[in-house]
Write an enzyme that holds these catalytic residues in place. Structure first.
Site, PDB file in Angstrom:
ATOM      1  N   LYS A  28       0.819  -1.055   0.032  1.00 34.61           N
ATOM      2  CA  LYS A  28      -0.035  -0.090   0.302  1.00 34.61           C
ATOM      3  C   LYS A  28       0.782   1.223   0.023  1.00 34.61           C
ATOM      4  CE  LYS A  28      -2.120  -1.011   3.745  1.00 34.61           C
ATOM      5  NZ  LYS A  28      -1.322  -2.316   4.228  1.00 34.61           N
ATOM      6  N   ARG A  49      -9.353   0.806   9.108  1.00 36.42           N
ATOM      7  CA  ARG A  49      -8.828  -0.609   9.517  1.00 36.42           C
ATOM      8  C   ARG A  49      -9.932  -1.414  10.192  1.00 36.42           C
ATOM      9  NH1 ARG A  49      -3.064   0.447   9.007  1.00 36.42           N
ATOM     10  NH2 ARG A  49      -1.822  -1.490   9.139  1.00 36.42           N
ATOM     11  N   ARG A  62      11.663  -5.612   4.863  1.00 36.18           N
ATOM     12  CA  ARG A  62      11.334  -4.356   4.695  1.00 36.18           C
ATOM     13  C   ARG A  62      12.080  -3.291   5.071  1.00 36.18           C
ATOM     14  NH1 ARG A  62       5.154  -2.094   5.345  1.00 36.18           N
ATOM     15  NH2 ARG A  62       5.391  -2.804   7.592  1.00 36.18           N
ATOM     16  N   ARG A  75      11.578  -1.852  10.836  1.00 39.09           N
ATOM     17  CA  ARG A  75      10.481  -1.525  11.762  1.00 39.09           C
ATOM     18  C   ARG A  75      10.639  -2.574  12.789  1.00 39.09           C
ATOM     19  NH1 ARG A  75       5.395  -0.020   8.265  1.00 39.09           N
ATOM     20  NH2 ARG A  75       4.511  -1.088   9.939  1.00 39.09           N
ATOM     21  N   ARG A  98      -0.037  -9.178  13.429  1.00 41.71           N
ATOM     22  CA  ARG A  98      -0.613  -8.139  12.680  1.00 41.71           C
ATOM     23  C   ARG A  98      -1.573  -8.860  11.497  1.00 41.71           C
ATOM     24  NH1 ARG A  98       4.417  -5.373  10.732  1.00 41.71           N
ATOM     25  NH2 ARG A  98       3.396  -4.019   9.605  1.00 41.71           N
TER      26      ARG A  98
HETATM   27  P1  ADP Z   1       2.268  -1.911   3.224  1.00 41.29           P
HETATM   28  O1  ADP Z   1       2.117  -0.338   3.179  1.00 41.29           O
HETATM   29  O2  ADP Z   1       1.022  -2.541   2.462  1.00 41.29           O
HETATM   30  O3  ADP Z   1       2.489  -2.472   4.528  1.00 41.29           O
HETATM   31  P2  ADP Z   1       4.797  -1.703   1.654  1.00 41.29           P
HETATM   32  O4  ADP Z   1       4.554  -0.741   0.524  1.00 41.29           O
HETATM   33  O5  ADP Z   1       5.593  -0.975   2.936  1.00 41.29           O
HETATM   34  O6  ADP Z   1       3.490  -2.097   2.310  1.00 41.29           O
HETATM   35  O7  ADP Z   1       5.573  -2.896   1.165  1.00 41.29           O
HETATM   36  C1  ADP Z   1       6.015  -3.925   1.952  1.00 41.29           C
HETATM   37  C2  ADP Z   1       7.338  -4.489   1.581  1.00 41.29           C
HETATM   38  O8  ADP Z   1       7.289  -5.142   0.106  1.00 41.29           O
HETATM   39  C3  ADP Z   1       8.234  -3.300   1.191  1.00 41.29           C
HETATM   40  O9  ADP Z   1       9.464  -3.946   1.545  1.00 41.29           O
HETATM   41  C4  ADP Z   1       8.345  -3.232   0.052  1.00 41.29           C
HETATM   42  O10 ADP Z   1       9.399  -2.638  -0.704  1.00 41.29           O
HETATM   43  C5  ADP Z   1       8.090  -4.343  -0.691  1.00 41.29           C
HETATM   44  N1  ADP Z   1       7.087  -4.472  -1.871  1.00 41.29           N
HETATM   45  C6  ADP Z   1       6.089  -3.755  -2.071  1.00 41.29           C
HETATM   46  N2  ADP Z   1       5.496  -3.919  -3.553  1.00 41.29           N
HETATM   47  C7  ADP Z   1       6.091  -4.999  -3.995  1.00 41.29           C
HETATM   48  C8  ADP Z   1       6.159  -5.816  -4.939  1.00 41.29           C
HETATM   49  N3  ADP Z   1       5.074  -5.662  -6.130  1.00 41.29           N
HETATM   50  N4  ADP Z   1       6.739  -7.129  -5.248  1.00 41.29           N
HETATM   51  C9  ADP Z   1       7.866  -7.360  -4.215  1.00 41.29           C
HETATM   52  N5  ADP Z   1       7.965  -6.549  -2.933  1.00 41.29           N
HETATM   53  C10 ADP Z   1       7.038  -5.376  -3.008  1.00 41.29           C
HETATM   54  P1  ADP Z   2       1.195  -1.959   7.678  1.00 48.37           P
HETATM   55  O1  ADP Z   2       2.513  -2.249   7.141  1.00 48.37           O
HETATM   56  O2  ADP Z   2       0.857  -2.962   8.758  1.00 48.37           O
HETATM   57  O3  ADP Z   2       0.182  -1.491   6.725  1.00 48.37           O
HETATM   58  P2  ADP Z   2       0.922   0.743   9.008  1.00 48.37           P
HETATM   59  O4  ADP Z   2       2.337   1.374   9.004  1.00 48.37           O
HETATM   60  O5  ADP Z   2      -0.111   1.075   8.345  1.00 48.37           O
HETATM   61  O6  ADP Z   2       1.676  -0.959   8.952  1.00 48.37           O
HETATM   62  O7  ADP Z   2       0.753   0.547  10.566  1.00 48.37           O
HETATM   63  C1  ADP Z   2       1.461   0.344  11.578  1.00 48.37           C
HETATM   64  C2  ADP Z   2       0.904   0.171  12.975  1.00 48.37           C
HETATM   65  O8  ADP Z   2       0.302   1.427  13.493  1.00 48.37           O
HETATM   66  C3  ADP Z   2      -0.211  -1.069  13.001  1.00 48.37           C
HETATM   67  O9  ADP Z   2       0.305  -2.275  13.319  1.00 48.37           O
HETATM   68  C4  ADP Z   2      -0.970  -0.246  13.997  1.00 48.37           C
HETATM   69  O10 ADP Z   2      -0.702  -0.607  15.302  1.00 48.37           O
HETATM   70  C5  ADP Z   2      -1.034   1.300  13.746  1.00 48.37           C
HETATM   71  N1  ADP Z   2      -2.029   1.929  12.875  1.00 48.37           N
HETATM   72  C6  ADP Z   2      -2.019   2.353  11.603  1.00 48.37           C
HETATM   73  N2  ADP Z   2      -3.085   2.721  10.978  1.00 48.37           N
HETATM   74  C7  ADP Z   2      -3.739   2.197  12.211  1.00 48.37           C
HETATM   75  C8  ADP Z   2      -5.665   2.434  12.104  1.00 48.37           C
HETATM   76  N3  ADP Z   2      -6.096   2.949  11.082  1.00 48.37           N
HETATM   77  N4  ADP Z   2      -6.087   2.081  13.036  1.00 48.37           N
HETATM   78  C9  ADP Z   2      -5.458   1.417  14.014  1.00 48.37           C
HETATM   79  N5  ADP Z   2      -4.026   1.242  14.359  1.00 48.37           N
HETATM   80  C10 ADP Z   2      -3.256   1.925  12.992  1.00 48.37           C
END
Ligand code: ADP
Ligand code: ADP
Length: 214
Positions: free
Chosen positions: A13, A88, A127, A160, A171
């Site tokens: 995302k 969420r 990541r 992280r 998670r």
């Molecule tokens: P989210 O915000 O949904 O938690 P991230 O954008 O942080 O996800 O992506 C999670 C991990 O996967 C990161 O290390 C990112 O570089 C990697 N990633 C994102 N898109 C892809 C893809 N299409 N193929 C492989 N790895 C990806």
């Molecule tokens: P992810 O890679 O899981 O998509 P985020 O960076 O979006 O991670 O979120 C990291 C942490 O921040 C989550 O595990 C949660 O503890 C908190 N968090 C983020 N967005 C929300 C939300 N909309 N509601 C509740 N907690 C949240």
């Protein structure tokens, strides 16, 4: 245009949000990035959120809703907003709906990015992120140009704490229990667009853009 990117942790995302927000001129609002900034600045909200985040649990709905609403105003200078990581829970989604209705606006598309659990674990455990700008990398799948430093500002990249395998499992459970029901909720409202999140980052971006133009 107002969009939501929905999907499990690690679906891509944050990675996609940067491209999609730029392509459509949207304000990118990541609840996770905002929370990490609050923590870094040691605000009251940041300190309250810390315990939940480190355990892989969700931060309470009332805190999150108030925090997100504060940022919506900035979308006026853009073509709309792109929400990443919010809502969420069903309570957050209904709270968002009533906020938007009272502001005379609405959602256009909710894009669900689908990736299975095994791929998620591989993505999250590799990541890396930039503590300054929030940009995300992967040590193998999406490495920075120079090992260990951000392409944008040269800051040292970090892992992280909540990307450790035990916390990732927690998670994912939280996602299946609390967030997955939103797929049906937005489906019923005719807003859901489903996109396969597996493939090259650029390919996935094209799928998302196509889904939002349809
Ligand atoms: P989210 O915000 O949904 O938690 P991230 O954008 O942080 O996800 O992506 C999670 C991990 O996967 C990161 O290390 C990112 O570089 C990697 N990633 C994102 N898109 C892809 C893809 N299409 N193929 C492989 N790895 C990806
Ligand atoms: P992810 O890679 O899981 O998509 P985020 O960076 O979006 O991670 O979120 C990291 C942490 O921040 C989550 O595990 C949660 O503890 C908190 N968090 C983020 N967005 C929300 C939300 N909309 N509601 C509740 N907690 C949240």
């Amino acid at each position: 245009m107002n969009l939501i990117l929905l999907g499990p942790p690690g679906a891509g995302k944050g990675t996609q949000a940067v491209h999609i927000a730029e392509a459509f001129g949207l304000l990118h609002l990541s609840s996770g990035d905002i929370l990490r900034r609050e923590r870094k600045a040691r605000t009251e909200l940041g300190q309250k959120a810390q315990v939940y985040m480190d355990r892989g649990d969700l931060v309470p709905d009332d805190l999150i809703l108030a925090m997100m609403v504060e940022h919506f105003g900035q979308a006026k200078e853009k073509n709309g907003f792109l929400l990443d990581g919010f809502p969420r829970t069903l309570a957050q989604a209904t709270g968002l709906k009533s906020r938007l209705e009272s502001a005379g606006t609405r959602l256009d598309h909710v894009v669900s990015v689908e990736v299975e659990d095994a791929e998620i674990i591989a993505r999250l455990t590799g990541r890396l992120y930039c503590p300054e700008c929030g940009r995300t990398y992967h040590e193998l799948f999406s490495p920075p140009r120079n090992a260990g430093v951000c392409d944008v500002n040269g800051e040292k990249l970090l892992r992280r704490k909540d990307d450790m395998p035990e916390v990732v499992r927690q998670r994912l459970e939280t996602y299946h229990r609390e967030t997955k029901p939103l797929i049906a909720y937005y489906g019923e409202q005719g807003l859901l667009r489903t996109v396969d999140g597996i493939g090259e980052i650029g390919e996935v971006s094209e799928r998302i853009k196509k889904a939002c133009r349809a």
